[in-house]
Write a protein that holds these residues in place. Structure first.
Motif, PDB file in Angstrom:
ATOM      1  N   VAL A 248     -36.565  35.991 -20.944  1.00 30.85           N
ATOM      2  CA  VAL A 248     -36.277  37.372 -21.341  1.00 30.85           C
ATOM      3  C   VAL A 248     -36.239  38.266 -20.105  1.00 30.85           C
ATOM      4  CG1 VAL A 248     -37.194  39.399 -22.539  1.00 30.85           C
ATOM      5  CG2 VAL A 248     -37.162  37.173 -23.686  1.00 30.85           C
ATOM      6  N   GLU A 249     -37.220  38.099 -19.243  1.00 28.16           N
ATOM      7  CA  GLU A 249     -37.256  38.895 -18.009  1.00 28.16           C
ATOM      8  C   GLU A 249     -36.093  38.546 -17.090  1.00 28.16           C
ATOM      9  OE1 GLU A 249     -40.183  39.728 -14.151  1.00 28.16           O
ATOM     10  OE2 GLU A 249     -40.864  38.479 -15.822  1.00 28.16           O
ATOM     11  N   ARG A 250     -35.801  37.255 -16.951  1.00 27.80           N
ATOM     12  CA  ARG A 250     -34.738  36.849 -16.033  1.00 27.80           C
ATOM     13  C   ARG A 250     -33.368  37.338 -16.504  1.00 27.80           C
ATOM     14  NH1 ARG A 250     -36.223  32.999 -12.304  1.00 27.80           N
ATOM     15  NH2 ARG A 250     -34.380  33.803 -11.219  1.00 27.80           N
ATOM     16  N   ILE A 251     -33.102  37.213 -17.792  1.00 26.30           N
ATOM     17  CA  ILE A 251     -31.817  37.657 -18.330  1.00 26.30           C
ATOM     18  C   ILE A 251     -31.710  39.173 -18.296  1.00 26.30           C
ATOM     19  CG2 ILE A 251     -30.502  37.835 -20.497  1.00 26.30           C
ATOM     20  CD1 ILE A 251     -31.172  34.883 -20.957  1.00 26.30           C
ATOM     21  N   THR A 252     -32.821  39.852 -18.544  1.00 27.15           N
ATOM     22  CA  THR A 252     -32.818  41.315 -18.440  1.00 27.15           C
ATOM     23  C   THR A 252     -32.491  41.744 -17.008  1.00 27.15           C
ATOM     24  OG1 THR A 252     -34.416  41.586 -20.246  1.00 27.15           O
ATOM     25  CG2 THR A 252     -34.236  43.393 -18.664  1.00 27.15           C
ATOM     26  N   GLN A 253     -33.072  41.074 -16.035  1.00 25.54           N
ATOM     27  CA  GLN A 253     -32.790  41.396 -14.635  1.00 25.54           C
ATOM     28  C   GLN A 253     -31.319  41.186 -14.299  1.00 25.54           C
ATOM     29  OE1 GLN A 253     -35.525  38.907 -12.475  1.00 25.54           O
ATOM     30  NE2 GLN A 253     -37.229  40.358 -12.651  1.00 25.54           N
ATOM     31  N   ILE A 254     -30.761  40.079 -14.773  1.00 26.54           N
ATOM     32  CA  ILE A 254     -29.347  39.794 -14.494  1.00 26.54           C
ATOM     33  C   ILE A 254     -28.453  40.870 -15.096  1.00 26.54           C
ATOM     34  CG2 ILE A 254     -27.448  38.188 -14.949  1.00 26.54           C
ATOM     35  CD1 ILE A 254     -29.566  35.931 -14.897  1.00 26.54           C
ATOM     36  N   LEU A 255     -28.711  41.220 -16.347  1.00 21.85           N
ATOM     37  CA  LEU A 255     -27.868  42.207 -17.017  1.00 21.85           C
ATOM     38  C   LEU A 255     -27.986  43.582 -16.365  1.00 21.85           C
ATOM     39  CD1 LEU A 255     -28.393  41.193 -20.757  1.00 21.85           C
ATOM     40  CD2 LEU A 255     -26.274  41.027 -19.442  1.00 21.85           C
ATOM     41  N   MET A 256     -29.174  43.947 -15.919  1.00 22.89           N
ATOM     42  CA  MET A 256     -29.366  45.279 -15.350  1.00 22.89           C
ATOM     43  C   MET A 256     -28.915  45.352 -13.888  1.00 22.89           C
ATOM     44  SD  MET A 256     -33.015  46.374 -17.099  1.00 22.89           S
ATOM     45  CE  MET A 256     -32.979  48.008 -16.383  1.00 22.89           C
ATOM     46  N   LYS A 257     -29.235  44.332 -13.105  1.00 21.46           N
ATOM     47  CA  LYS A 257     -28.948  44.385 -11.665  1.00 21.46           C
ATOM     48  C   LYS A 257     -27.537  43.923 -11.311  1.00 21.46           C
ATOM     49  CE  LYS A 257     -33.770  43.833 -10.205  1.00 21.46           C
ATOM     50  NZ  LYS A 257     -34.727  43.000  -9.437  1.00 21.46           N
ATOM     51  N   ASP A 258     -27.046  42.936 -12.030  1.00 22.99           N
ATOM     52  CA  ASP A 258     -25.768  42.336 -11.674  1.00 22.99           C
ATOM     53  C   ASP A 258     -24.628  42.704 -12.618  1.00 22.99           C
ATOM     54  OD1 ASP A 258     -26.887  40.794  -9.487  1.00 22.99           O
ATOM     55  OD2 ASP A 258     -27.804  39.536 -11.016  1.00 22.99           O
ATOM     56  N   CYS A 259     -24.943  43.204 -13.809  1.00 24.74           N
ATOM     57  CA  CYS A 259     -23.903  43.429 -14.823  1.00 24.74           C
ATOM     58  C   CYS A 259     -23.777  44.889 -15.246  1.00 24.74           C
ATOM     59  CB  CYS A 259     -24.178  42.565 -16.048  1.00 24.74           C
ATOM     60  SG  CYS A 259     -24.250  40.793 -15.710  1.00 24.74           S
ATOM     61  N   ALA A 260     -24.448  45.782 -14.543  1.00 26.95           N
ATOM     62  CA  ALA A 260     -24.340  47.226 -14.823  1.00 26.95           C
ATOM     63  C   ALA A 260     -24.652  47.578 -16.265  1.00 26.95           C
ATOM     64  CB  ALA A 260     -22.937  47.732 -14.447  1.00 26.95           C
ATOM     65  N   MET A 261     -25.720  46.973 -16.795  1.00 27.34           N
ATOM     66  CA  MET A 261     -26.174  47.322 -18.142  1.00 27.34           C
ATOM     67  C   MET A 261     -27.580  47.891 -18.067  1.00 27.34           C
ATOM     68  SD  MET A 261     -24.716  44.391 -20.747  1.00 27.34           S
ATOM     69  CE  MET A 261     -24.165  45.587 -21.978  1.00 27.34           C
ATOM     70  N   GLU A 262     -27.942  48.646 -19.085  1.00 28.22           N
ATOM     71  CA  GLU A 262     -29.301  49.172 -19.181  1.00 28.22           C
ATOM     72  C   GLU A 262     -29.928  48.720 -20.492  1.00 28.22           C
ATOM     73  OE1 GLU A 262     -29.636  53.475 -20.562  1.00 28.22           O
ATOM     74  OE2 GLU A 262     -27.667  53.502 -19.581  1.00 28.22           O
ATOM     75  N   LEU A 263     -31.229  48.476 -20.455  1.00 28.05           N
ATOM     76  CA  LEU A 263     -31.948  48.062 -21.650  1.00 28.05           C
ATOM     77  C   LEU A 263     -32.206  49.282 -22.520  1.00 28.05           C
ATOM     78  CD1 LEU A 263     -33.445  45.886 -23.284  1.00 28.05           C
ATOM     79  CD2 LEU A 263     -35.476  46.367 -21.892  1.00 28.05           C
ATOM     80  N   VAL A 264     -31.673  49.261 -23.726  1.00 32.19           N
ATOM     81  CA  VAL A 264     -31.829  50.379 -24.655  1.00 32.19           C
ATOM     82  C   VAL A 264     -33.098  50.225 -25.474  1.00 32.19           C
ATOM     83  CG1 VAL A 264     -30.813  51.576 -26.640  1.00 32.19           C
ATOM     84  CG2 VAL A 264     -29.342  50.718 -24.801  1.00 32.19           C
ATOM     85  N   CYS A 265     -33.315  49.009 -25.981  1.00 29.94           N
ATOM     86  CA  CYS A 265     -34.455  48.811 -26.877  1.00 29.94           C
ATOM     87  C   CYS A 265     -34.767  47.333 -27.028  1.00 29.94           C
ATOM     88  CB  CYS A 265     -34.132  49.408 -28.260  1.00 29.94           C
ATOM     89  SG  CYS A 265     -35.459  49.266 -29.476  1.00 29.94           S
ATOM     90  N   CYS A 266     -36.036  47.020 -27.199  1.00 27.35           N
ATOM     91  CA  CYS A 266     -36.454  45.701 -27.652  1.00 27.35           C
ATOM     92  C   CYS A 266     -36.936  45.868 -29.089  1.00 27.35           C
ATOM     93  CB  CYS A 266     -37.568  45.125 -26.783  1.00 27.35           C
ATOM     94  SG  CYS A 266     -38.193  43.533 -27.388  1.00 27.35           S
ATOM     95  N   PHE A 267     -36.306  45.190 -30.010  1.00 28.55           N
ATOM     96  CA  PHE A 267     -36.615  45.367 -31.427  1.00 28.55           C
ATOM     97  C   PHE A 267     -37.760  44.478 -31.893  1.00 28.55           C
ATOM     98  CE2 PHE A 267     -32.043  46.610 -31.305  1.00 28.55           C
ATOM     99  CZ  PHE A 267     -32.213  47.933 -31.702  1.00 28.55           C
ATOM    100  N   GLY A 268     -38.412  43.806 -30.953  1.00 28.15           N
ATOM    101  CA  GLY A 268     -39.527  42.943 -31.313  1.00 28.15           C
ATOM    102  C   GLY A 268     -39.127  41.483 -31.241  1.00 28.15           C
ATOM    103  N   LEU A 277     -33.016  41.977 -27.996  1.00 23.29           N
ATOM    104  CA  LEU A 277     -32.838  43.031 -27.001  1.00 23.29           C
ATOM    105  C   LEU A 277     -31.463  43.673 -27.128  1.00 23.29           C
ATOM    106  CD1 LEU A 277     -34.111  40.931 -23.961  1.00 23.29           C
ATOM    107  CD2 LEU A 277     -35.488  42.463 -25.379  1.00 23.29           C
ATOM    108  N   LEU A 278     -31.425  44.992 -27.020  1.00 19.86           N
ATOM    109  CA  LEU A 278     -30.156  45.722 -27.056  1.00 19.86           C
ATOM    110  C   LEU A 278     -29.884  46.338 -25.689  1.00 19.86           C
ATOM    111  CD1 LEU A 278     -27.761  46.816 -28.768  1.00 19.86           C
ATOM    112  CD2 LEU A 278     -29.152  48.885 -29.139  1.00 19.86           C
ATOM    113  N   PHE A 279     -28.723  46.029 -25.123  1.00 20.66           N
ATOM    114  CA  PHE A 279     -28.301  46.559 -23.833  1.00 20.66           C
ATOM    115  C   PHE A 279     -27.049  47.410 -24.002  1.00 20.66           C
ATOM    116  CE2 PHE A 279     -30.826  42.902 -22.757  1.00 20.66           C
ATOM    117  CZ  PHE A 279     -31.483  43.258 -21.584  1.00 20.66           C
ATOM    118  N   LYS A 280     -26.877  48.354 -23.082  1.00 20.31           N
ATOM    119  CA  LYS A 280     -25.701  49.220 -23.076  1.00 20.31           C
ATOM    120  C   LYS A 280     -25.023  49.119 -21.718  1.00 20.31           C
ATOM    121  CE  LYS A 280     -24.308  54.096 -23.421  1.00 20.31           C
ATOM    122  NZ  LYS A 280     -24.807  55.491 -23.594  1.00 20.31           N
TER     123      LYS A 280
END
Length: 296
Positions: A248-268, A277-280
């Motif tokens: 979860v952490e690794r994929i979040t890092q990839i999406l935010m740092k390398d794919c220009a996405m931001e984490l909107v919410c973790c729904f649990g 996880l919801l990304f924008k």
């Protein structure tokens, strides 16, 4: 789902683009004509294409985590129908459950009801397994709004014409929302670190929002054990993956740092310990496209 076609099991890659049209559903995408592969042994699904997946991971475990009115909150000013892409849809049970939940439809009412959530949604759902796609299409209660296509999403020569054709029907170049539910591990195991990076980059460029459910690392080990227990070869990349550990952490890092996405919410997390996880996307291609479409 999922990725490369194993010899003697799936259709050739060039067959994945030969779609037939469904009777009574103009422009409807479907599975290629095929008698399909023989049933796999229990556990022998190296691409995640389990034939009875929803029995041990029921759709309710995911959709119950999502708030009502989610589409309205994400797209308050968009009047046109929204477009969604579900990658690795298996036999479609979760796709249909997501559609019902996001539009506020009750399961008992069927496909003739009007959405009560203030939005309309068209879904393109794809999977590598033609037998699962055939089943999904035959059982879908929403054939006018949910399209199913047999597609290896990692085969760029196959995916480009299919996705372009679908988006072109709506005069669009990107999807409003993408769904990637327990798919990333199968991409990762079969295509390695670079394949996972490519996959996430592709989705982030194609979808304004991305709802993703990564499998934890313990699932990687379990998948490898299943293959070994059946006497099959191990995944090509399993022992060489540098992207590992807290997925979860690794994929979040990839999406935010390398794919220009931001984490909107973790729904649990689901009862089987998978986070939703919801990304924008922060990409200008999505922002500009949405703005111009709202003005029409």
């Amino acid at each position: 789902m999922r990725m490369r076609d194993p010899p003697g099991t799936f259709l050739p890659r060039n067959a994945s683009a030969r779609l037939r049209f469904s009777p009574g559903a103009e422009g409807k995408m479907a599975a290629p004509m095929s008698e399909g592969p023989p049933a796999l042994e229990p556990g022998a699904a190296p691409y995640g294409n389990f034939p009875n997946y929803s029995r041990f991971h029921p759709p309710e475990g995911r959709v119950s985590l999502l708030p009502g009115g989610l589409l309205q909150s994400l797209f308050p000013a968009v009047a046109r129908p929204l477009l969604g892409l579900d990658v690795g849809c298996n036999s479609g049970e979760l796709s249909v459950a997501l559609y019902r939940h996001l539009l506020g439809l009750q399961e008992s009412k069927g496909c003739l009801d009007q959405p009560v959530a203030g939005k309309d949604l068209n879904l393109l759902c794809c999977d590598i397994d033609p037998v699962l796609i055939e089943r999904a299409q035959q059982c879908s209660p929403f054939p006018a709004s949910i399209s199913f296509a047999n597609l290896d999403i990692m085969d760029s020569s196959a995916r480009e014409p299919i996705l372009r054709s679908y988006l072109g029907r709506f005069g669009r170049s990107t999807f409003d929302i993408g769904f990637c539910m327990s798919v990333t591990m199968w991409i990762h195991l079969n295509h390695g670190d670079s394949g996972l990076m490519e996959f996430l980059s592709f989705l982030s460029s194609l979808c304004k929002y991305l709802l993703i459910e990564p499998q934890p690392w313990k699932c990687y080990r379990a998948a490898a054990r299943r293959l070994r227990k059946l006497g099959r070869n191990d995944f090509d990349h399993f022992r060489s993956l540098a992207i590992n550990g807290d997925m979860v952490e690794r994929i979040t890092q990839i999406l935010m740092k390398d794919c220009a996405m931001e984490l909107v919410c973790c729904f649990g997390s689901t009862s089987w310990d998978r986070s939703l996880l919801l990304f924008k996307s922060n990409g200008s291609n999505h922002e500009g496209g949405e703005s111009s479409e709202q003005e029409q």
